[in-house]
Design an enzyme around this catalytic site. Sequence first.
Site, PDB file in Angstrom:
ATOM      1  N   LYS A  41       0.829  -1.217   0.000  1.00  0.00           N
ATOM      2  CA  LYS A  41       0.000   0.000   0.000  1.00  0.00           C
ATOM      3  C   LYS A  41       0.861   1.265   0.000  1.00  0.00           C
ATOM      4  CE  LYS A  41      -2.263  -0.746   3.807  1.00  0.00           C
ATOM      5  NZ  LYS A  41      -1.741  -2.035   4.276  1.00  0.00           N
ATOM      6  N   ARG A 118      -9.099   1.150   9.935  1.00  0.00           N
ATOM      7  CA  ARG A 118      -8.685  -0.243  10.056  1.00  0.00           C
ATOM      8  C   ARG A 118      -9.695  -1.080  10.822  1.00  0.00           C
ATOM      9  NH1 ARG A 118      -2.850   0.428   9.718  1.00  0.00           N
ATOM     10  NH2 ARG A 118      -1.712  -1.514   9.951  1.00  0.00           N
ATOM     11  N   ARG A 157      11.414  -5.818   3.112  1.00  0.00           N
ATOM     12  CA  ARG A 157      11.089  -4.396   3.013  1.00  0.00           C
ATOM     13  C   ARG A 157      12.094  -3.528   3.779  1.00  0.00           C
ATOM     14  NH1 ARG A 157       5.083  -2.421   4.257  1.00  0.00           N
ATOM     15  NH2 ARG A 157       5.482  -3.068   6.387  1.00  0.00           N
ATOM     16  N   ARG A 190      11.682  -2.099   9.477  1.00  0.00           N
ATOM     17  CA  ARG A 190      10.710  -1.714  10.501  1.00  0.00           C
ATOM     18  C   ARG A 190      10.708  -2.726  11.635  1.00  0.00           C
ATOM     19  NH1 ARG A 190       5.169  -0.078   7.596  1.00  0.00           N
ATOM     20  NH2 ARG A 190       4.444  -1.299   9.343  1.00  0.00           N
ATOM     21  N   ARG A 201       0.068  -9.050  13.339  1.00  0.00           N
ATOM     22  CA  ARG A 201      -0.532  -8.017  12.480  1.00  0.00           C
ATOM     23  C   ARG A 201      -1.494  -8.640  11.471  1.00  0.00           C
ATOM     24  NH1 ARG A 201       4.300  -5.257   9.890  1.00  0.00           N
ATOM     25  NH2 ARG A 201       2.810  -3.777   9.071  1.00  0.00           N
TER      26      ARG A 201
HETATM   27  P1  AMP Z   1       1.037   0.480   9.173  1.00  0.00           P
HETATM   28  O1  AMP Z   1       2.263   1.230   8.788  1.00  0.00           O
HETATM   29  O2  AMP Z   1      -0.211   1.051   8.574  1.00  0.00           O
HETATM   30  O3  AMP Z   1       1.176  -1.007   8.947  1.00  0.00           O
HETATM   31  O4  AMP Z   1       0.849   0.672  10.781  1.00  0.00           O
HETATM   32  C1  AMP Z   1       1.829   0.244  11.686  1.00  0.00           C
HETATM   33  C2  AMP Z   1       1.189   0.035  13.043  1.00  0.00           C
HETATM   34  O5  AMP Z   1       0.639   1.280  13.524  1.00  0.00           O
HETATM   35  C3  AMP Z   1       0.024  -0.948  13.072  1.00  0.00           C
HETATM   36  O6  AMP Z   1       0.451  -2.309  13.186  1.00  0.00           O
HETATM   37  C4  AMP Z   1      -0.731  -0.467  14.320  1.00  0.00           C
HETATM   38  O7  AMP Z   1      -0.087  -0.872  15.513  1.00  0.00           O
HETATM   39  C5  AMP Z   1      -0.582   1.048  14.230  1.00  0.00           C
HETATM   40  N1  AMP Z   1      -1.688   1.643  13.450  1.00  0.00           N
HETATM   41  C6  AMP Z   1      -1.572   2.384  12.304  1.00  0.00           C
HETATM   42  N2  AMP Z   1      -2.758   2.785  11.872  1.00  0.00           N
HETATM   43  C7  AMP Z   1      -3.679   2.279  12.736  1.00  0.00           C
HETATM   44  C8  AMP Z   1      -5.102   2.317  12.810  1.00  0.00           C
HETATM   45  N3  AMP Z   1      -5.842   2.960  11.879  1.00  0.00           N
HETATM   46  N4  AMP Z   1      -5.699   1.674  13.847  1.00  0.00           N
HETATM   47  C9  AMP Z   1      -4.997   1.024  14.791  1.00  0.00           C
HETATM   48  N5  AMP Z   1      -3.649   0.934  14.771  1.00  0.00           N
HETATM   49  C10 AMP Z   1      -2.986   1.555  13.755  1.00  0.00           C
END
Ligand code: AMP
Length: 252
Positions: A41, A118, A157, A190, A201
């Site tokens: 994404k 989410r 990544r 990361r 996740r």
């Molecule tokens: P991402 O980069 O979108 O994969 O987000 C990394 C981490 O941030 C996720 O695994 C969650 O712990 C937290 N996170 C990001 N966006 C959200 C969201 N909309 N709701 C809940 N947790 C989030």
Amino acid sequence: MNPQTTREAWFRGGDQGCITQPLTTARPCRLILLGPPGVGKGTQAQLLGRELHACHLSTGDLFRAASRDEHPSPAMAAALDTMRSGGLVSDKLVVDTVRERTSCLRCRGGFLLDGFPRTLAQAEALETILDHEGVALDAVIAYELPLEEIIDRLSGRRTCSQCKTVYHLAGNPPRKPGFCDRCGASLQEREDDRPNVIRVRMAAYAMETQPVCAFYERLGKLIRVPATGSPEEIFRRTLERLEACAAQPLAS
Ligand code: AMP
């Protein structure tokens, strides 16, 4: 070509504007990108952002930026612990964080929301915010990919520590190993791309985010896009599907 805004408004929140302004497009594009972690994404958001002149608004980027903060608030510190373990941050904190940034949702350049909403509660909260702001969502793109390919993508990544450009060691390597092609800063893995965290996740995605796809499908906004192939192929496929669904031509 969009000069790409520096996204200060998103990172700082409140009424903070961005130093670089988005190009004015005849029709700003407002999209949500959905899909499991590792589906690409972030890469697609960068490509689409340049094509459609829209800002990449990632809630994950916000939390990673906050994790470099020396004195996070107690609520943010708890959220960051949750993030490191691979779980989802509370709906309240995420929705409050986005609500503090509604200027980004109103931006004349449009937006590409990545990682938000989410959960069903977040999707409903976003509908309320957009209604209140008088902003209509164009479409919700759901990227789909088999689990084995997801794990392969996540383990390779790497992300630029400065400008956040995303690379993949096999599929999209930087010209100089370990350093960003765009700004020269070092690349990082990361914390939450470790295998045990990936599993948490993925489970969170299946339980919380699949219903979000169903929510947007009911609203007639969902566009499913297979995320197989190179980033460029996925990007072209996304544009084709968007064009097919758009009532008017997309920005170019
Ligand atoms: P991402 O980069 O979108 O994969 O987000 C990394 C981490 O941030 C996720 O695994 C969650 O712990 C937290 N996170 C990001 N966006 C959200 C969201 N909309 N709701 C809940 N947790 C989030």
